[in-house]
Design an enzyme around this catalytic site. Sequence first.
Site, PDB file in Angstrom:
ATOM      1  N   SER A   1     -85.367  32.221  28.670  1.00 39.47           N
ATOM      2  CA  SER A   1     -84.709  31.317  29.576  1.00 39.47           C
ATOM      3  C   SER A   1     -83.245  30.898  29.094  1.00 39.47           C
ATOM      4  O   SER A   1     -83.117  30.830  28.040  1.00 39.47           O
ATOM      5  CB  SER A   1     -85.567  29.863  29.656  1.00 39.47           C
ATOM      6  OG  SER A   1     -85.019  29.051  30.426  1.00 39.47           O
TER       7      SER A   1
ATOM      8  N   TYR B   1     -90.130  23.053  25.600  1.00 39.45           N
ATOM      9  CA  TYR B   1     -89.929  24.221  26.356  1.00 39.45           C
ATOM     10  C   TYR B   1     -88.848  25.005  26.081  1.00 39.45           C
ATOM     11  O   TYR B   1     -88.737  26.299  25.717  1.00 39.45           O
ATOM     12  CB  TYR B   1     -89.708  23.808  27.774  1.00 39.45           C
ATOM     13  CG  TYR B   1     -89.450  24.923  28.654  1.00 39.45           C
ATOM     14  CD1 TYR B   1     -90.749  25.730  29.180  1.00 39.45           C
ATOM     15  CD2 TYR B   1     -88.336  25.353  29.162  1.00 39.45           C
ATOM     16  CE1 TYR B   1     -90.606  26.917  30.099  1.00 39.45           C
ATOM     17  CE2 TYR B   1     -88.327  26.256  29.997  1.00 39.45           C
ATOM     18  CZ  TYR B   1     -89.213  27.179  30.570  1.00 39.45           C
ATOM     19  OH  TYR B   1     -88.968  28.148  31.406  1.00 39.45           O
TER      20      TYR B   1
END
Length: 248
Positions: free
Chosen positions: A140, A154
């Site tokens: 990501s 995350y």
Amino acid sequence: MRKNILITGASTGLGEGMARAWAAKGCNLALCARSAEKLSELQQELQTNYPDIRVLVRPLDVCDYEQVFEVFRAFQQEFGSLDRVVVNAGIGSSSAIGRGQFSSNRQAAETNFVAAIAQCESAMEIFREQNSGHLVLMSSVSGVRGFRGALNVYAATKAAVASLAEGLQLDTRGTPIRVSNIMPGYILTDINRDTKNAPFRVDLDTGVRALVQAIDKEKRRAYVPWWPWTPVSYVLKAMPFGLFARTM
């Protein structure tokens, strides 16, 4: 073209979208996720729309590490080979560190990173035996820097996935095995649906088209969509800590 493609986390979101896109290109699919019911529905849809391809499905919790090896190997045996494995299964984290939600943050860390190691182990065993294959790790843009609050864990897991991908690229350099690190920005899925003020977010169809295009090019690293996330990533990396802390 990579003909036989395995996708984890394939029953929803990006995994489901990529399955539809590659089915339309004539690829055979090995799809796994926790929801057997959703997988069965997707299998029926794809087989109806594209009768010339094979779609195999198996339920899989990627945190059941022994099952990861069993499912990947079963797919490989049924198809005869696996040409691409997309390590896509993942979850978001929902709480900042120190807010009493260790179990939730631990689950995110295990699902997004430890389970990714298991998937890579299984895929690489198969690829080394075949002396071919394409391993795709879904990181990501949030893995570029540390993020505050609920994104902290995350982002850390995605940074770890990106580092894992680069290490595997070094391991496989000069071989027929390819490894790609895919770093999406904000693509509308259930993970980020409630994220307020998500910058440059695109709809799922737009994001999936960009993802499949990037993966098919088999580059070492790709930010998706390319614009604006490639230049944004360089800005994030170069931004002084104090400025980054005020803006993110």
